[in-house]
Motif scaffolding. Structure first.
Motif, short mmCIF file in Angstrom:
data_model
loop_
_atom_site.label_atom_id
_atom_site.label_comp_id
_atom_site.label_asym_id
_atom_site.label_seq_id
_atom_site.Cartn_x
_atom_site.Cartn_y
_atom_site.Cartn_z
N VAL A 1 34.39 38.88 40.06
CA VAL A 1 34.63 39.81 38.97
C VAL A 1 33.38 39.87 38.11
N GLY A 2 32.99 41.08 37.72
CA GLY A 2 31.80 41.24 36.89
C GLY A 2 31.48 42.70 36.66
N MET A 3 30.35 42.94 36.05
CA MET A 3 29.94 44.31 35.73
C MET A 3 29.21 44.95 36.90
N ASN A 4 29.41 46.27 37.05
CA ASN A 4 28.60 47.01 38.02
C ASN A 4 27.25 47.34 37.38
N GLU A 5 26.44 48.13 38.06
CA GLU A 5 25.10 48.41 37.56
C GLU A 5 25.10 49.26 36.29
N HIS A 6 26.26 49.81 35.93
CA HIS A 6 26.38 50.63 34.72
C HIS A 6 27.07 49.88 33.59
N GLY A 7 27.34 48.58 33.76
CA GLY A 7 27.97 47.77 32.72
C GLY A 7 29.47 47.89 32.65
N VAL A 8 30.11 48.45 33.69
CA VAL A 8 31.57 48.62 33.74
C VAL A 8 32.16 47.50 34.59
N MET A 9 33.32 46.99 34.18
CA MET A 9 33.90 45.84 34.86
C MET A 9 34.55 46.25 36.19
N PHE A 10 34.20 45.50 37.23
CA PHE A 10 34.71 45.67 38.59
C PHE A 10 35.20 44.31 39.10
N LEU B 1 42.76 39.76 33.16
CA LEU B 1 42.89 39.49 31.74
C LEU B 1 41.52 39.52 31.08
N LYS B 2 41.49 39.97 29.85
CA LYS B 2 40.26 39.93 29.06
C LYS B 2 40.42 38.90 27.96
N ILE B 3 39.42 38.03 27.83
CA ILE B 3 39.48 36.97 26.84
C ILE B 3 38.37 37.20 25.83
N PHE C 1 29.76 37.12 30.50
CA PHE C 1 30.15 37.86 29.31
C PHE C 1 29.85 39.35 29.49
N ASP C 2 30.81 40.19 29.09
CA ASP C 2 30.55 41.63 29.14
C ASP C 2 29.73 42.04 27.92
N GLN C 3 29.52 43.33 27.77
CA GLN C 3 28.63 43.81 26.71
C GLN C 3 29.19 43.58 25.31
N GLU C 4 30.48 43.26 25.22
CA GLU C 4 31.10 42.97 23.93
C GLU C 4 31.38 41.49 23.74
N GLY C 5 30.89 40.66 24.66
CA GLY C 5 31.08 39.23 24.52
C GLY C 5 32.38 38.71 25.07
N ASN C 6 33.10 39.53 25.83
CA ASN C 6 34.38 39.10 26.41
C ASN C 6 34.16 38.50 27.80
N LEU C 7 35.08 37.63 28.19
CA LEU C 7 35.15 37.15 29.56
C LEU C 7 36.35 37.80 30.24
N TRP C 8 36.21 38.07 31.53
CA TRP C 8 37.31 38.64 32.29
C TRP C 8 37.72 37.66 33.39
N VAL C 9 39.01 37.57 33.60
CA VAL C 9 39.55 36.69 34.64
C VAL C 9 40.43 37.52 35.57
N ALA C 10 40.16 37.43 36.87
CA ALA C 10 40.98 38.09 37.89
C ALA C 10 41.79 37.01 38.60
N LEU C 11 43.10 37.17 38.61
CA LEU C 11 44.01 36.12 39.08
C LEU C 11 44.62 36.48 40.43
N CYS C 12 44.46 35.58 41.37
CA CYS C 12 45.03 35.77 42.71
C CYS C 12 46.54 35.64 42.67
#
Length: 624
Positions: free
Chosen positions: A330-339, A309-311, A282-293
């Motif tokens: 897929v996930g957050m970097n050390e600053h909480g930004v999605m990578f 996609l953000k869910i 979960f990101d800082q707003e409670g969302n999940l991110w999916v990276a699709l091949c």
């Protein structure tokens, strides 16, 4: 050769009996993909084709047996031109080995849907526990021979495993013989248990994995999933990213087994085994991110393949980025930004970490066809030019997001995978708030740091630990400050050849002498160390060797290092505490990887650097 052949036959029988007990189902929408051909296509090694041809000749294989239905003769090896790669391909045998073929997979069971028995004659692997046909054993033989050739081509090791062990020891987590763990994702539960999502579609709960001398116990919580390559936990529910959907999984009756499967999102398409889906925490707003091949790695045949996609917590799915090729994390970097972690291939000269910038284009234009379904993304970006440079094309294509951190091919992995930030509060040594990322092919773990300069993310990668036993797909920090690592040895060539392995990296308490972090400055870099440097050595500009290069941004597969330059360190300034050195450099090149080599550097007590190289991707030069 004969002895090797018989040993493989015995191993094959054992593998088949395991499969029969598991009652695996075959998804008829997927095409068989011969594993040897997959490896040839993946790495483009002409040597492998000649090796396989020689192996088939030595074995003098000309199968005359019938298939399991008693009809047509079994297929024999047939090398022929592949129009996509120009390399040899291998004809498919009627029944491919499940252990080395991801064509046979678990299917996701959604809420309210009972598992259906396989239709007789429609995809059930026949007699797999009874009889092994000759061509199946030969496939295994050829795969082993090909793997031997591939091992020589994976690239040199860092040569530092023995020294690394003094600081970070590898602890093996015992796994029961009747349990197969190909870890694809991890999560820690509030009660201290470790949850593992696997490629085989299981969800295990593990007790005792964090003990100093682990004797873990494994309990299967759920099964029937489809490549669990993303796992998060919140409020009593697991959120599992599968190839076809994100599923909320709960245990409503408290018996320790999942009994409720709810589809949170399944807006994307699926029709090929290579259409992987990577899920975040979960990101800082409670969302999940999916990276699709992408589909088959080169095309986008199904909806949103090659997108991120953000869910949202209520299940709303929002397209965020296009242009992804083959993500493995897929996930957050050390600053909480999605990578996300991208693989080398078409439009990607090398593996890299990339910023999932909302509305951004990650570089591979084949997925532009889904913009009509993503009205929030704006118009389709300008088509990039092939055989160009990313620095040039991002001036033309305003949505194009450059690599934040390039992992030079072979030097720093070949297939970087999932990553996680160290938040152990010092329990894992001197690398707090840094990204730790695995590599599937080379079975290694690396570090990375990122910073935002002029609105663009960039940063560096550093060697960390080699010598792991399997291909790393997932890493995870425990509450005790240990790093769990796991993965698989099937699908592509891999240095760590063991199957069903879980390992843990434990800090010994000794601080290695390392380049801890590199940061960009307007006229050079600031290099921070984990321990005070020898000030006499560090004050010499010639102690820091640099070279720069970039990659061809092209439709073709990968790229060599090109446009090399040699910057000159004109001056150094050593901090009073000896923990950092300011480098003033003539010849910085925007858009290039800056490779640092510091072979003569030593700590104040005389200890040499554990790893003498690091790699900074300079997308932007800071303003003065």
């Amino acid at each position: 050769m004969k002895k090797q052949f018989m040993n493989l036959a015995n191993r094959s029988s054992s593998r088949f009996s395991v499969l029969e007990r598991s009652r695996l189902k075959f998804d008829s929408r997927r095409r068989f993909q011969n594993p040897v051909a997959a490896e040839v296509t993946r790495l483009k090694f002409q040597e492998e084709r000649s090796l396989l041809t020689s192996a088939a000749t030595v074995l003098q294989w000309a199968p005359q047996t019938q298939n399991s239905n008693g009809n047509a003769p079994a297929s024999k090896v047939d090398f022929r031109a592949n129009p996509d790669t120009g390399l040899g391909d291998v004809a498919e045998s009627p029944y491919a080995l499940k252990e080395f073929d991801r064509s046979c997979q678990y299917r996701p069971q959604r809420a309210g849907r009972e598992a259906r028995p396989a239709t007789p004659g429609a995809g059930v692997l026949p007699n797999i526990g009874i009889r092994v046909e000759l061509q199946q054993i030969l496939t295994l033989v050829l795969l082993l021979l090909a793997s031997s050739a591939i091992a020589a081509e994976l690239g040199d090791t860092w040569g530092t495993a023995e020294r690394e062990a003094a600081y970070y020891r590898i602890v093996n987590l015992p796994i029961p013989e009747d349990t197969n763990i190909e870890a694809g994702s991890f999560a820690t539960l509030p009660d201290g248990r470790l949850a593992i999502g696997t490629r085989r579609g299981d969800l295990f709960l593990v007790s005792g994995a964090f003990e100093k001398h682990p004797r873990p116990t494994f309990k299967k919580f759920a099964s029937g999933l489809d490549e669990a390559l993303g796992l998060a936990y919140r409020d009593g529910a697991f959120y599992v990213t599968q190839q076809t959907e994100v599923t909320r999984i709960t245990d409503t009756d408290g018996d320790g087994r999942a009994d409720k499967f709810e589809t949170l999102s399944d807006v994307w398409g699926f029709n090929n085994y290579h259409e992987f889906a990577m899920g975040s925490k979960f990101d800082q707003e409670g969302n999940l991110w999916v990276a699709l091949c992408l589909s088959k790695s080169y095309t986008s045949d199904e909806k949103f393949r090659g997108w991120a996609l953000k869910i949202t917590p209520d299940g709303k799915t929002i397209p965020m980025c296009s242009g992804i090729r083959s993500p493995l994390g897929v996930g957050m970097n050390e600053h909480g930004v999605m990578f996300y972690a991208e693989s080398q291939g078409p439009w990607n000269g090398s593996c890299s970490l990339k910023h999932l910038k909302p509305g951004g284009f990650m570089g591979h234009p084949v997925s532009f066809n889904w913009y009509p379904y993503a009205t929030n993304m704006g118009p389709v970006p300008v088509m990039p030019n092939t055989r160009s440079r990313l620095e040039i094309e991002r001036q033309r294509v305003k949505e194009l997001v450059p690599y934040a951190v390039v992992f030079p091919f072979k030097k720093m992995g070949r297939s970087i995978s999932a990553f996680e930030v160290n938040r152990s509060r010092g329990k894992f040594g001197p690398f707090e708030n840094q990204i730790f990322i695995g590599d599937y092919t080379l079975s290694i773990v690396m570090r990375a740091t990122t910073e935002e300069v002029n609105g663009v993310w960039q940063g560096a990668c550093y060697p960390f630990r080699e010598g792991l036993a399997t291909g790393i797909l997932a890493v995870h920090f425990t509450p005790n400050g240990q790093l769990i690592a796991g993965g698989t040895n099937r699908g592509w060539p891999v240095r760590g050849m063991k199957n069903s392995v879980l390992q843990r990296l434990d800090w010994t308490g000794k601080v290695p002498f390392e380049m801890r972090e590199i940061s960009a400055r307007s006229d050079g870099f600031l290099v921070t160390f984990t321990r005070p440097v020898n000030k006499t050595l560090a004050s010499k500009p010639e102690a820091f060797e640099l070279q720069t290069y970039t990659h061809i941004y092209q439709q073709g597969y990968g790229s060599p290092e090109v446009d090399q330059t040699v910057p000159v360190v004109t001056a150094t300034e050593v901090a009073l505490d000896g923990l950092s050195v300011r480098l003033r450099i003539k010849g910085l090149v925007q858009g290039h990887v800056h490779e640092f080599h510091v072979p003569s550097m030593a700590a104040a007590d005389g200890e040499p650097l554990l790893h003498t190289r690091a790699y900074y991707t300079l997308n932007e030069i800071p303003n003065k």
